[in-house]
Design an enzyme around this catalytic site. Structure first.
Site, PDB file in Angstrom:
ATOM      1  N   ASP A  44       0.845  -1.196   0.000  1.00 29.17           N
ATOM      2  CA  ASP A  44       0.000   0.000   0.000  1.00 29.17           C
ATOM      3  C   ASP A  44       0.878   1.243   0.000  1.00 29.17           C
ATOM      4  O   ASP A  44       1.698   1.438   0.898  1.00 29.17           O
ATOM      5  CB  ASP A  44      -0.893   0.002   1.247  1.00 29.17           C
ATOM      6  CG  ASP A  44      -1.597   1.344   1.433  1.00 29.17           C
ATOM      7  OD1 ASP A  44      -2.590   1.585   0.720  1.00 29.17           O
ATOM      8  OD2 ASP A  44      -1.138   2.155   2.261  1.00 29.17           O
ATOM      9  N   TYR A  49       2.784  10.077  -0.598  1.00 23.73           N
ATOM     10  CA  TYR A  49       3.917   9.552   0.168  1.00 23.73           C
ATOM     11  C   TYR A  49       5.251   9.842  -0.522  1.00 23.73           C
ATOM     12  O   TYR A  49       6.304   9.749   0.117  1.00 23.73           O
ATOM     13  CB  TYR A  49       3.812   8.035   0.371  1.00 23.73           C
ATOM     14  CG  TYR A  49       2.637   7.548   1.159  1.00 23.73           C
ATOM     15  CD1 TYR A  49       1.777   8.419   1.826  1.00 23.73           C
ATOM     16  CD2 TYR A  49       2.360   6.180   1.235  1.00 23.73           C
ATOM     17  CE1 TYR A  49       0.685   7.937   2.542  1.00 23.73           C
ATOM     18  CE2 TYR A  49       1.276   5.701   1.950  1.00 23.73           C
ATOM     19  CZ  TYR A  49       0.440   6.579   2.590  1.00 23.73           C
ATOM     20  OH  TYR A  49      -0.629   6.087   3.290  1.00 23.73           O
ATOM     21  N   LYS A  74      -3.103   5.798  -3.765  1.00 25.76           N
ATOM     22  CA  LYS A  74      -4.155   6.761  -3.447  1.00 25.76           C
ATOM     23  C   LYS A  74      -3.942   8.057  -4.222  1.00 25.76           C
ATOM     24  O   LYS A  74      -2.813   8.511  -4.381  1.00 25.76           O
ATOM     25  CB  LYS A  74      -4.147   7.084  -1.942  1.00 25.76           C
ATOM     26  CG  LYS A  74      -4.157   5.856  -1.047  1.00 25.76           C
ATOM     27  CD  LYS A  74      -3.998   6.232   0.418  1.00 25.76           C
ATOM     28  CE  LYS A  74      -3.691   5.007   1.250  1.00 25.76           C
ATOM     29  NZ  LYS A  74      -2.316   4.508   1.066  1.00 25.76           N
ATOM     30  N   HIS A 107      -7.638   9.534  -1.216  1.00 28.41           N
ATOM     31  CA  HIS A 107      -6.882   9.541   0.034  1.00 28.41           C
ATOM     32  C   HIS A 107      -7.663  10.137   1.206  1.00 28.41           C
ATOM     33  O   HIS A 107      -7.480   9.735   2.353  1.00 28.41           O
ATOM     34  CB  HIS A 107      -5.585  10.329  -0.171  1.00 28.41           C
ATOM     35  CG  HIS A 107      -4.488   9.966   0.766  1.00 28.41           C
ATOM     36  ND1 HIS A 107      -3.176   9.854   0.375  1.00 28.41           N
ATOM     37  CD2 HIS A 107      -4.486   9.679   2.090  1.00 28.41           C
ATOM     38  CE1 HIS A 107      -2.434   9.522   1.418  1.00 28.41           C
ATOM     39  NE2 HIS A 107      -3.202   9.405   2.471  1.00 28.41           N
TER      40      HIS A 107
END
Length: 293
Positions: A44, A49, A74, A107
């Protein structure tokens, strides 16, 4: 053994995956490689990120066939809107180095611009229809967000990824999801660092109830919390960069918690979240540009 869960469109995903939130890009390759070596088949990540590229590189270099690895990412709020989200997919797929993403989710809800959230979800529906993604979902959606989405969506989200651990289990959000066929997926399933920053709690890893259960089974507190989450029918995505912890976190399928143990851990819920309040998510406060692939 890899336990799987079946989503509402019959796609299966490994119940336990590796999360890479707050994992620096240069550490992400090694963490993903260690996870794949330990038997993980579910990773994931997220556009926000900043490590999708390294996840893709690690999978490509691992020798594990792409078809065996469930990749989830996401779309960040800065890329909400119909065309923007379609392009957000292109950015993520490009960084991951894949043609198709297994699970693509929004997200956060964007309560102050929920129309953009709905347009973003409509784009996910298009990507699903076009075969660009195998399943779609949301993250950090509360019951009212889900209700507003379900009122207009043509595809029910397969997953809602939310903060879930013994100190904050969000049983109401999970129960609402279950009524509609939406799988709960726990981020911070062992009560990660975001939780005890502001909550006034010590670490869940030191909770005497959890420690006692762990000792009874010859397992670690982290393993007990992951087993607890799985027993509640959730997908869990613990984050670690240490190979020994990564291996420990997937070694949770050889013991069972008793009904009393489950109830004791359930009783630890404080009702206090560790992550940001979903209603506080705004483009002004949280918007950031997601780089091109």
């Amino acid at each position: 053994m890899v336990m799987t869960l079946t989503l509402n469109n019959d796609v299966t995903l490994p119940a336990l995956g590796l999360g890479v939130f707050q994992t620096p890009p240069d550490e992400t390759r090694d963490a993903v490689r260690a996870a794949l070596d330990a038997g993980y088949r579910h990773i994931d990540t997220a556009a926000a990120y900043g490590n999708e590229r390294e996840v893709g590189e690690a999978v490509a270099a691992s020798g594990v066939d792409r078809s065996e690895v469930f990749l989830e990412t996401k779309i960040w709020i800065s890329d909400y809107g119909y065309e923007e989200t379609l392009h957000g997919f292109e950015k993520s797929a490009g960084k991951l180095g894949v043609e198709q993403i297994d699970l693509l989710i929004l997200h956060q809800a964007l309560p102050s611009a929920f129309d953009k959230t709905l347009e973003a979800y409509r784009a996910l529906e298009t990507l699903l229809a076009d075969g660009k993604v195998r399943a779609i979902g949301v993250s950090n959606f509360m019951v009212d967000h889900l209700e507003r989405l379900l009122a207009v969506a043509s595809v029910v989200p397969a997953v809602n990824q939310i903060e879930q651990h013994p100190y904050f289990s969000q049983a109401d959000v999970q129960a609402f999801g279950e009524q509609h066929g939406i799988l709960a997926q726990a981020w911070s399933p062992i009560g990660g660092i975001t939780f005890y920053r502001d909550s006034g709690h010590t670490s869940t890893l030191e909770d005497p109830v959890i420690v006692k259960v762990a000792e009874a089974h010859g397992k670690s507190p982290a393993q007990v919390m992951l087993r607890w989450g799985l027993r509640h029918g959730r997908s869990v995505i613990p984050k670690s960069t240490k190979p020994e912890r990564i291996a420990e976190n997937i070694d949770v399928f050889d013991f069972e918690l008793t009904a009393d143990e489950l109830a004791a851990i359930d009783g630890l819920d404080t009702g206090k979240r560790g992550g940001p309040e979903p209603e506080a998510i705004t483009l002004e406060a949280f918007g950031r540009e997601i780089p091109e692939a």
